[in-house]
Design a protein around this motif. Structure first.
Motif, PDB file in Angstrom:
ATOM      1  N   ASP A  59       0.854  -1.169   0.000  1.00 46.01           N
ATOM      2  CA  ASP A  59       0.000   0.000   0.000  1.00 46.01           C
ATOM      3  C   ASP A  59       0.894   1.223   0.000  1.00 46.01           C
ATOM      4  O   ASP A  59       2.103   1.131   0.193  1.00 46.01           O
ATOM      5  CB  ASP A  59      -0.931   0.017   1.206  1.00 46.01           C
ATOM      6  CG  ASP A  59      -2.244   0.747   0.920  1.00 46.01           C
ATOM      7  OD1 ASP A  59      -2.280   1.615   0.014  1.00 46.01           O
ATOM      8  OD2 ASP A  59      -3.241   0.458   1.592  1.00 46.01           O
ATOM      9  N   ARG A  60       0.292   2.355  -0.174  1.00 45.70           N
ATOM     10  CA  ARG A  60       0.998   3.637  -0.141  1.00 45.70           C
ATOM     11  C   ARG A  60       0.811   4.227   1.252  1.00 45.70           C
ATOM     12  O   ARG A  60      -0.311   4.376   1.718  1.00 45.70           O
ATOM     13  CB  ARG A  60       0.414   4.565  -1.203  1.00 45.70           C
ATOM     14  CG  ARG A  60       1.070   5.911  -1.299  1.00 45.70           C
ATOM     15  CD  ARG A  60       0.465   6.670  -2.487  1.00 45.70           C
ATOM     16  NE  ARG A  60       0.958   8.008  -2.539  1.00 45.70           N
ATOM     17  CZ  ARG A  60       0.346   9.058  -1.988  1.00 45.70           C
ATOM     18  NH1 ARG A  60      -0.795   8.898  -1.353  1.00 45.70           N
ATOM     19  NH2 ARG A  60       0.877  10.255  -2.077  1.00 45.70           N
ATOM     20  N   TYR A  61       1.909   4.552   1.903  1.00 47.43           N
ATOM     21  CA  TYR A  61       1.893   5.083   3.265  1.00 47.43           C
ATOM     22  C   TYR A  61       2.411   6.511   3.239  1.00 47.43           C
ATOM     23  O   TYR A  61       3.352   6.821   2.502  1.00 47.43           O
ATOM     24  CB  TYR A  61       2.725   4.187   4.187  1.00 47.43           C
ATOM     25  CG  TYR A  61       2.135   2.795   4.260  1.00 47.43           C
ATOM     26  CD1 TYR A  61       1.200   2.472   5.226  1.00 47.43           C
ATOM     27  CD2 TYR A  61       2.468   1.831   3.324  1.00 47.43           C
ATOM     28  CE1 TYR A  61       0.626   1.205   5.273  1.00 47.43           C
ATOM     29  CE2 TYR A  61       1.901   0.559   3.361  1.00 47.43           C
ATOM     30  CZ  TYR A  61       0.982   0.264   4.333  1.00 47.43           C
ATOM     31  OH  TYR A  61       0.403  -0.984   4.361  1.00 47.43           O
ATOM     32  N   VAL A  62       1.784   7.377   4.013  1.00 48.20           N
ATOM     33  CA  VAL A  62       2.064   8.807   3.927  1.00 48.20           C
ATOM     34  C   VAL A  62       2.457   9.420   5.261  1.00 48.20           C
ATOM     35  O   VAL A  62       2.105   8.907   6.324  1.00 48.20           O
ATOM     36  CB  VAL A  62       0.855   9.577   3.354  1.00 48.20           C
ATOM     37  CG1 VAL A  62       0.524   9.110   1.951  1.00 48.20           C
ATOM     38  CG2 VAL A  62      -0.357   9.451   4.262  1.00 48.20           C
ATOM     39  N   GLN A  63       3.162  10.550   5.173  1.00 51.62           N
ATOM     40  CA  GLN A  63       3.578  11.281   6.363  1.00 51.62           C
ATOM     41  C   GLN A  63       2.438  12.141   6.908  1.00 51.62           C
ATOM     42  O   GLN A  63       2.219  12.213   8.099  1.00 51.62           O
ATOM     43  CB  GLN A  63       4.780  12.174   6.019  1.00 51.62           C
ATOM     44  CG  GLN A  63       5.243  13.002   7.181  1.00 51.62           C
ATOM     45  CD  GLN A  63       5.646  14.409   6.756  1.00 51.62           C
ATOM     46  OE1 GLN A  63       5.457  14.820   5.629  1.00 51.62           O
ATOM     47  NE2 GLN A  63       6.191  15.125   7.688  1.00 51.62           N
ATOM     48  N   SER A  64       1.710  12.820   6.013  1.00 49.94           N
ATOM     49  CA  SER A  64       0.668  13.742   6.465  1.00 49.94           C
ATOM     50  C   SER A  64      -0.490  13.777   5.476  1.00 49.94           C
ATOM     51  O   SER A  64      -0.409  13.232   4.377  1.00 49.94           O
ATOM     52  CB  SER A  64       1.243  15.152   6.644  1.00 49.94           C
ATOM     53  OG  SER A  64       1.639  15.666   5.385  1.00 49.94           O
ATOM     54  N   GLN A  65      -1.541  14.463   5.870  1.00 49.31           N
ATOM     55  CA  GLN A  65      -2.754  14.599   5.071  1.00 49.31           C
ATOM     56  C   GLN A  65      -2.465  15.208   3.694  1.00 49.31           C
ATOM     57  O   GLN A  65      -3.129  14.884   2.728  1.00 49.31           O
ATOM     58  CB  GLN A  65      -3.765  15.476   5.825  1.00 49.31           C
ATOM     59  CG  GLN A  65      -5.075  15.705   5.122  1.00 49.31           C
ATOM     60  CD  GLN A  65      -5.954  14.487   5.015  1.00 49.31           C
ATOM     61  OE1 GLN A  65      -6.010  13.691   5.939  1.00 49.31           O
ATOM     62  NE2 GLN A  65      -6.642  14.330   3.904  1.00 49.31           N
ATOM     63  N   GLN A  66      -1.470  16.061   3.596  1.00 43.36           N
ATOM     64  CA  GLN A  66      -1.180  16.726   2.321  1.00 43.36           C
ATOM     65  C   GLN A  66      -0.779  15.750   1.215  1.00 43.36           C
ATOM     66  O   GLN A  66      -0.837  16.096   0.047  1.00 43.36           O
ATOM     67  CB  GLN A  66      -0.101  17.787   2.488  1.00 43.36           C
ATOM     68  CG  GLN A  66       1.309  17.232   2.543  1.00 43.36           C
ATOM     69  CD  GLN A  66       2.348  18.304   2.746  1.00 43.36           C
ATOM     70  OE1 GLN A  66       2.245  19.097   3.659  1.00 43.36           O
ATOM     71  NE2 GLN A  66       3.340  18.328   1.891  1.00 43.36           N
ATOM     72  N   PHE A  67      -0.413  14.533   1.575  1.00 43.39           N
ATOM     73  CA  PHE A  67      -0.049  13.532   0.583  1.00 43.39           C
ATOM     74  C   PHE A  67      -1.242  12.687   0.147  1.00 43.39           C
ATOM     75  O   PHE A  67      -1.101  11.786  -0.670  1.00 43.39           O
ATOM     76  CB  PHE A  67       1.089  12.648   1.098  1.00 43.39           C
ATOM     77  CG  PHE A  67       2.372  13.405   1.241  1.00 43.39           C
ATOM     78  CD1 PHE A  67       3.210  13.587   0.154  1.00 43.39           C
ATOM     79  CD2 PHE A  67       2.722  13.965   2.454  1.00 43.39           C
ATOM     80  CE1 PHE A  67       4.377  14.308   0.272  1.00 43.39           C
ATOM     81  CE2 PHE A  67       3.891  14.681   2.589  1.00 43.39           C
ATOM     82  CZ  PHE A  67       4.718  14.865   1.498  1.00 43.39           C
ATOM     83  N   CYS A  68      -2.420  12.961   0.702  1.00 40.83           N
ATOM     84  CA  CYS A  68      -3.645  12.250   0.318  1.00 40.83           C
ATOM     85  C   CYS A  68      -4.336  12.991  -0.823  1.00 40.83           C
ATOM     86  O   CYS A  68      -4.212  14.213  -0.963  1.00 40.83           O
ATOM     87  CB  CYS A  68      -4.602  12.144   1.509  1.00 40.83           C
ATOM     88  SG  CYS A  68      -3.981  11.140   2.867  1.00 40.83           S
ATOM     89  N   ASN A  69      -5.081  12.263  -1.637  1.00 42.68           N
ATOM     90  CA  ASN A  69      -5.853  12.854  -2.717  1.00 42.68           C
ATOM     91  C   ASN A  69      -7.081  13.563  -2.159  1.00 42.68           C
ATOM     92  O   ASN A  69      -7.516  13.283  -1.035  1.00 42.68           O
ATOM     93  CB  ASN A  69      -6.296  11.779  -3.714  1.00 42.68           C
ATOM     94  CG  ASN A  69      -5.137  11.184  -4.462  1.00 42.68           C
ATOM     95  OD1 ASN A  69      -4.174  11.870  -4.799  1.00 42.68           O
ATOM     96  ND2 ASN A  69      -5.210   9.881  -4.721  1.00 42.68           N
ATOM     97  N   LEU A  70      -7.656  14.420  -2.967  1.00 43.70           N
ATOM     98  CA  LEU A  70      -8.874  15.113  -2.596  1.00 43.70           C
ATOM     99  C   LEU A  70      -9.961  14.093  -2.249  1.00 43.70           C
ATOM    100  O   LEU A  70     -10.160  13.123  -2.987  1.00 43.70           O
ATOM    101  CB  LEU A  70      -9.342  15.996  -3.754  1.00 43.70           C
ATOM    102  CG  LEU A  70     -10.514  16.915  -3.475  1.00 43.70           C
ATOM    103  CD1 LEU A  70     -10.149  17.926  -2.383  1.00 43.70           C
ATOM    104  CD2 LEU A  70     -10.934  17.629  -4.740  1.00 43.70           C
ATOM    105  N   GLY A  71     -10.627  14.256  -1.133  1.00 43.84           N
ATOM    106  CA  GLY A  71     -11.675  13.329  -0.711  1.00 43.84           C
ATOM    107  C   GLY A  71     -11.175  12.194   0.159  1.00 43.84           C
ATOM    108  O   GLY A  71     -11.962  11.372   0.613  1.00 43.84           O
ATOM    109  N   GLU A  72      -9.877  12.115   0.385  1.00 40.29           N
ATOM    110  CA  GLU A  72      -9.309  11.076   1.242  1.00 40.29           C
ATOM    111  C   GLU A  72      -8.870  11.683   2.567  1.00 40.29           C
ATOM    112  O   GLU A  72      -8.594  12.879   2.657  1.00 40.29           O
ATOM    113  CB  GLU A  72      -8.090  10.427   0.587  1.00 40.29           C
ATOM    114  CG  GLU A  72      -8.411   9.627  -0.646  1.00 40.29           C
ATOM    115  CD  GLU A  72      -7.169   8.999  -1.254  1.00 40.29           C
ATOM    116  OE1 GLU A  72      -7.315   7.923  -1.855  1.00 40.29           O
ATOM    117  OE2 GLU A  72      -6.070   9.567  -1.140  1.00 40.29           O
TER     118      GLU A  72
END
Length: 108
Positions: A59-72
């Motif tokens: 899966d794709r793991y992220v540091q913060s919300q800014q790395f999520c797509n719109l609506g995620e």
């Protein structure tokens, strides 16, 4: 001709900028997994399932919300690492509607 060459160069640069690193968290300590995600912003972690032998999970793991797509939204998840079975990390997920709310919409 120059326009085509310039477009090709820009496409190559854009493709490199969007490249995402892949890691096996079971070969890293939990601290190193978290530090790698923090440093790169987003990574793909790939490891073998403990329930189904031979099944790769990723899966794709992220540091913060800014790395999520719109609506995620960013949600906590856990991956195995070299030193623990449950290393806390974050993934991006679409929020689920409340079951009652969803049922009500379907009935209307």
């Amino acid at each position: 001709m120059k326009t085509i060459l310039l477009a090709a160069c820009l496409t190559l640069v854009a493709a490199e900028a969007q490249a995402i690193s892949r890691y096996d968290p079971t070969r890293m300590s939990c601290d190193r997994v978290q530090a790698t995600i923090a440093r790169q912003g987003a990574v793909i972690l790939r490891y073998q399932s403990t329930r189904v032998p031979g099944l790769p999970l990723y899966d794709r793991y992220v540091q913060s919300q800014q790395f999520c797509n719109l609506g995620e939204v960013r949600k906590r998840a856990y991956v195995p690492s070299a030193d623990t079975k449950s290393c806390p990390v974050y993934i991006c997920k679409r929020p689920e509607f409340d079951r009652h709310f969803r049922r009500r919409i379907l009935q209307d």
